[in-house]
Design a protein around this motif. Structure first.
Motif, PDB file in Angstrom:
ATOM      1  N   ALA A 176     -17.138  22.676 -11.900  1.00  0.00           N
ATOM      2  CA  ALA A 176     -17.873  21.664 -11.134  1.00  0.00           C
ATOM      3  C   ALA A 176     -18.374  22.236  -9.814  1.00  0.00           C
ATOM      4  O   ALA A 176     -19.501  21.946  -9.390  1.00  0.00           O
ATOM      5  N   ARG A 177     -17.531  23.063  -9.167  1.00  0.00           N
ATOM      6  CA  ARG A 177     -17.977  23.697  -7.923  1.00  0.00           C
ATOM      7  C   ARG A 177     -19.151  24.637  -8.175  1.00  0.00           C
ATOM      8  O   ARG A 177     -20.117  24.658  -7.407  1.00  0.00           O
TER       9      ARG A 177
ATOM     10  N   GLU B 171     -21.295  24.474 -10.693  1.00  0.00           N
ATOM     11  CA  GLU B 171     -22.475  23.675 -11.023  1.00  0.00           C
ATOM     12  C   GLU B 171     -23.051  23.007  -9.780  1.00  0.00           C
ATOM     13  O   GLU B 171     -24.273  22.896  -9.638  1.00  0.00           O
ATOM     14  N   GLN B 172     -22.174  22.567  -8.880  1.00  0.00           N
ATOM     15  CA  GLN B 172     -22.663  21.963  -7.645  1.00  0.00           C
ATOM     16  C   GLN B 172     -23.424  22.987  -6.810  1.00  0.00           C
ATOM     17  O   GLN B 172     -24.479  22.681  -6.241  1.00  0.00           O
ATOM     18  N   GLU B 173     -22.896  24.210  -6.747  1.00  0.00           N
ATOM     19  CA  GLU B 173     -23.600  25.265  -6.018  1.00  0.00           C
ATOM     20  C   GLU B 173     -24.939  25.577  -6.676  1.00  0.00           C
ATOM     21  O   GLU B 173     -25.939  25.816  -5.985  1.00  0.00           O
ATOM     22  N   GLN B 174     -24.956  25.579  -8.012  1.00  0.00           N
ATOM     23  CA  GLN B 174     -26.215  25.838  -8.713  1.00  0.00           C
ATOM     24  C   GLN B 174     -27.225  24.728  -8.458  1.00  0.00           C
ATOM     25  O   GLN B 174     -28.417  24.997  -8.239  1.00  0.00           O
ATOM     26  N   ARG B 175     -26.740  23.460  -8.501  1.00  0.00           N
ATOM     27  CA  ARG B 175     -27.652  22.345  -8.205  1.00  0.00           C
ATOM     28  C   ARG B 175     -28.167  22.423  -6.775  1.00  0.00           C
ATOM     29  O   ARG B 175     -29.346  22.148  -6.520  1.00  0.00           O
ATOM     30  N   ALA B 176     -27.278  22.818  -5.850  1.00  0.00           N
ATOM     31  CA  ALA B 176     -27.721  22.951  -4.460  1.00  0.00           C
ATOM     32  C   ALA B 176     -28.767  24.051  -4.332  1.00  0.00           C
ATOM     33  O   ALA B 176     -29.766  23.899  -3.611  1.00  0.00           O
TER      34      ALA B 176
END
Length: 388
Positions: free
Chosen positions: A174-175, A177-182
């Motif tokens: 999740a971290r 993926e969150q970094e990728q989305r950011a």
């Protein structure tokens, strides 16, 4: 199923050692005195096996099956090794592999039965002192119950470990993926900044460049015409600064200060008037029924603006025709058409990114952009939904 073996802490090692010591003491306590008094050799063999078992059990993670089998066989003659044997069996059960667990559980029950028969035989008189003395069915029930309890406990611990590992893995993913989305959001924001900067400034800068080129290359201008051209350059440069300020206002994070409204379809006439004042021959054919969404109107404005900028750069002095048609039922169709000309890059340099950014803008709005080029005509054509 992947094996999950978290590293042991000092506290974890300590309580496991204490638990093994307590189990061994409880199992050996009643028979140890009799062994010491009547069978001293057996006593020291039992004690040595117990010490060895506490050493061997440290290898239960590297060689779980071998360690568990050896410690279980120690139970044939040693009650002091009971604690390490129980820990080895529980550790093996945390792997939750039935082909390993079932044979070892059967071996554990068998060893317990053999030990019970040994101490209850007529040749030995320690029957009344042995914790495993009794009929076969009682020994079998006792051994099966203890083994089942240890196996269930081990499998439960293994299940908890796997669950915790999965939760940690999900949190890590999740971290990521969150970094990728950011990062994707930052990339999209950079692309939006580039589009806004190009759309807002390219039109103004091209006007300034054209008029400045006229002052540079034309020697037949009167003083009044030079003054008018310089005034146009000044006004256009001022508008370019205002556009730049507008873009920065849109992109900044705070809400301080008033923001200039974004262009819409209603601002198209003003754009064409400004373009005609700069010397371009532009005709507009508009047949739009109703008022499209503000986002759609802004996209139409940017399409026409980019088409005029390209015509000014690539076909200076050539007429340009703009067509805008549509309704809420059919959507909007936009066309900017001009004869091809010879590009003078010394007057108007270009990076060639305007159309690429415009295509992205149109696709984001849910439309399509077509570029039709022939030997004589360049056409920029777009279809947009009525509401984005």
């Amino acid at each position: 199923m992947p094996e999950v073996q978290p590293p042991l802490t000092t506290r974890g090692r300590a309580w496991r050692f204490v638990a093994c010591l307590a189990i061994s003491a409880a199992a050996w306590a009643e028979i140890a005195g009799v062994q010491a008094a009547r069978y001293p050799g057996w006593f020291w063999l039992d004690l040595a096996a117990g010490v060895a078992a506490f050493v061997l059990v440290q290898f239960r993670r590297r060689r779980p099956v071998v360690t568990a089998v050896v410690l279980t066989l120690f139970g044939l003659f040693s009650m002091s090794a009971m604690g390490p044997a129980v820990l080895a069996l529980a550790s093996l059960a945390t792997r939750r592999r039935l082909p390993e667990i079932l044979p070892l559980a059967a071996l554990n029950v068998t060893v317990l039965l053999l030990y019970g028969w040994l101490v209850t035989s007529e040749e030995t008189w320690v029957v009344r002192y042995s914790p495993v003395a009794g009929p076969t069915w009682a020994l079998l029930s006792f051994g099966a119950s203890v083994t089942l309890a240890v196996v269930v406990l081990g499998m439960y611990v293994g299940s908890r470990r796997e669950l915790e590992a999965n939760l940690r893995d999900q949190a890590a993913r999740a971290r990521v993926e969150q970094e990728q989305r950011a990062e994707q959001a930052r990339t999209a924001e950079r692309a939006r900044i580039a589009r806004e900067m190009h759309d807002a400034l390219a039109h103004r800068i091209s006007l300034v460049t054209i008029h400045a080129g006229a002052l540079t290359y034309r020697d037949d201008l009167t003083a009044e015409q030079q003054k008018e051209t310089a005034q146009v350059i000044k006004t256009t440069a001022h508008e370019a600064l205002n556009d730049l300020r507008q873009v920065l206002d849109v992109l900044r994070d705070d809400d301080e200060g008033p923001r200039r409204p974004q262009p819409t379809l209603a601002d198209l006439d003003a754009l064409l008037v400004e373009t005609r004042e700069a010397g371009m021959d532009v005709t507009l054919s508009r047949d739009v029924t109703g008022s499209p969404a503000a986002g759609t109107g802004r996209t139409v404005y940017r399409i026409v603006q980019e088409g005029l900028t390209n015509a000014r750069k690539h076909a200076p002095g050539r007429p340009v025709s703009v067509t805008v048609t549509g309704s809420s039922d059919t959507g909007l169709d936009v066309s900017v058409r001009n004869p091809r000309g010879r590009l003078d890059r010394s007057l108007v340099p270009g990076a060639g990114r305007g159309l690429a950014g415009l295509r992205e803008r149109v696709e984001i709005a849910g439309g399509t952009l077509d570029i039709v080029e022939t030997d004589d005509v360049f056409t920029l054509r777009a279809s947009l939904p009525w509401a984005t």
